[in-house]
Design an enzyme around this catalytic site. Structure first.
Site, PDB file in Angstrom:
ATOM      1  N   LYS A 207       0.846  -1.199   0.000  1.00 40.08           N
ATOM      2  CA  LYS A 207       0.000   0.000   0.000  1.00 40.08           C
ATOM      3  C   LYS A 207       0.874   1.240   0.000  1.00 40.08           C
ATOM      4  O   LYS A 207       2.036   1.224   0.424  1.00 40.08           O
ATOM      5  CB  LYS A 207      -0.939   0.031   1.209  1.00 40.08           C
TER       6      LYS A 207
ATOM      7  N   ASP B 113      -2.253  -1.615   9.750  1.00 39.41           N
ATOM      8  CA  ASP B 113      -2.428  -1.653   8.289  1.00 39.41           C
ATOM      9  C   ASP B 113      -2.927  -3.011   7.770  1.00 39.41           C
ATOM     10  O   ASP B 113      -3.149  -3.166   6.573  1.00 39.41           O
ATOM     11  CB  ASP B 113      -1.091  -1.371   7.583  1.00 39.41           C
TER      12      ASP B 113
HETATM   13  O1  C5P Z   1      -0.032  -1.022  14.287  1.00 41.09           O
HETATM   14  P1  C5P Z   1       1.411  -1.168  13.936  1.00 41.09           P
HETATM   15  O2  C5P Z   1       2.029  -2.387  14.556  1.00 41.09           O
HETATM   16  O3  C5P Z   1       1.692  -1.069  12.483  1.00 41.09           O
HETATM   17  O4  C5P Z   1       2.135   0.086  14.597  1.00 41.09           O
HETATM   18  C1  C5P Z   1       3.538   0.129  14.758  1.00 41.09           C
HETATM   19  C2  C5P Z   1       3.898   1.325  15.615  1.00 41.09           C
HETATM   20  O5  C5P Z   1       3.645   2.535  14.905  1.00 41.09           O
HETATM   21  C3  C5P Z   1       3.101   1.472  16.903  1.00 41.09           C
HETATM   22  O6  C5P Z   1       3.665   0.721  17.950  1.00 41.09           O
HETATM   23  C4  C5P Z   1       3.192   2.968  17.162  1.00 41.09           C
HETATM   24  O7  C5P Z   1       4.433   3.304  17.718  1.00 41.09           O
HETATM   25  C5  C5P Z   1       3.165   3.545  15.764  1.00 41.09           C
HETATM   26  N1  C5P Z   1       1.795   3.919  15.350  1.00 41.09           N
HETATM   27  C6  C5P Z   1       1.204   5.044  15.918  1.00 41.09           C
HETATM   28  N2  C5P Z   1      -0.060   5.404  15.535  1.00 41.09           N
HETATM   29  C7  C5P Z   1      -0.733   4.690  14.607  1.00 41.09           C
HETATM   30  C8  C5P Z   1      -0.147   3.554  14.012  1.00 41.09           C
HETATM   31  C9  C5P Z   1       1.133   3.208  14.394  1.00 41.09           C
HETATM   32  O8  C5P Z   1       1.811   5.719  16.758  1.00 41.09           O
HETATM   33  N3  C5P Z   1      -1.955   5.067  14.263  1.00 41.09           N
END
Ligand code: C5P
Length: 306
Positions: free
Chosen positions: A13, A143
């Protein structure tokens, strides 16, 4: 018929817009993003094995290095979650053919998780249904739900609340890819640092961007790309500015850091223009790799089952 092996194909994406709101108490940021799935795919094959064997993950392809091969692998965790949902204690082997760069802002790890969810559910009879798969996906990463549905969608919350969006036409993207990935948490942290002391408003979607998608006019889309994480990604990787400069020099319709970077997504007018930009970018040596991809494309789908 009992299936023994299923392969899912899942797209990368890019974020056409990424509006980042305040940090929430749970450590995530409230955001509104417009995702587009593009024609750059990982293939995730899941094979069931007898209970007494060990579950394994292997990764092949150009971007195989630096992917964990233990229980921390997101696709491994996804397969485990599906097995738990079926109360099945089989072992499995996951084989990922990676064409999506790692830690690139293209949701490659999320794509692999979505592929493992879909492939394992299919292997076990396909009884989970869209809602349950979505719930498992959201638990695995912000995602992952989008990787299941693909095309173009609005993401809210931390990105996991998905609403499909309407769009017309196809867009020609050129991706400037760096070998050295960026950690998503590190980019969010840098963004918080840069915005310290500022009032951070609620995230929002640009009406102009939605209209551009509906009109299908790439010029309009190019003008309305935006990413609140770009300053943080550029602060951590100042060299990315050179990629943006080349995009401007070759009259790209727009260029944007994808997600938390470091990939730069460059919008071309048409196929020929995308070739020109790709050649210029390759010749410049400012990125390690260049890919061209059309978008939007559908999300995770089964391409082989035996
Ligand atoms: O959800 P995902 O594992 O992809 O997120 C990885 C990191 O990215 C989270 O631990 C956080 O630090 C950051 N993040 C965030 N806000 C979001 C998505 C991700 O701060 N909406």
């Amino acid at each position: 018929m009992t299936l023994a092996r299923v392969t899912a194909r899942v797209p990368a994406k890019i974020n056409l817009s990424l509006s980042v709101g305040p940090l929430r108490p749970d450590g995530f940021h409230e955001l509104v993003t417009l995702y587009q799935a593009i024609a750059l795919f990982d293939d995730v094959t899941v094979t069931l094995k007898p209970k007494d064997e060990r579950s394994t993950v292997e990764v092949t392809g150009e971007y195989a290095t630096s992917v964990p091969l233990d229980e921390s692998n997101l696709a491994y965790r996804a397969a485990m979650r599906v097995l738990e949902a079926y109360e099945d204690d089989s072992a499995f082997a996951i084989s990922i053919r990676k064409s999506i760069p790692v830690a690139a802002g293209l949701a490659g790890g999320s794509a692999d998780a979505a592929g493992a969810l879909l492939a394992m559910d299919t292997l076990l009879g396909g009884q989970l249904g869209k809602n349950e798969l979505h719930l498992l996906a959201a638990e695995l990463g912000s995602d992952v739900p989008f990787a299941l549905i693909g095309n173009i969608a609005l993401g809210r919350g931390r990105g996991e609340e998905i609403t499909p969006a309407l769009s017309r036409g196809e867009f020609h993207w050129v991706l400037g890819i760096s070998n050295q990935g960026l950690s998503t948490p590190a980019v969010y942290k840098e963004s918080d640092r840069l915005r310290e002391g500022m009032i951070v408003s609620s995230p929002r979607i640009s009406e102009k961007l939605m209209h551009a998608l509906l009109s299908g006019e790439p010029e309009e889309l190019g003008k309305n790309l935006s990413n609140d994480l770009a300053p943080a990604a550029l602060s951590l990787r100042p060299g990315l500015r050179l990629v943006l400069d080349i995009a401007a020099e070759y009259a790209a319709l727009g260029a944007i850091v994808s997600g938390s970077g470091p990939t730069i997504a460059i919008l071309a007018r048409d196929e020929e223009h995308s070739l020109d930009i790709a050649v210029a970018l390759t010749a410049s040596g400012v990125v390690n790799n260049v890919a061209r991809a059309l978008g939007p494309v559908a999300g995770a789908r089964i391409i082989e089952s035996k």
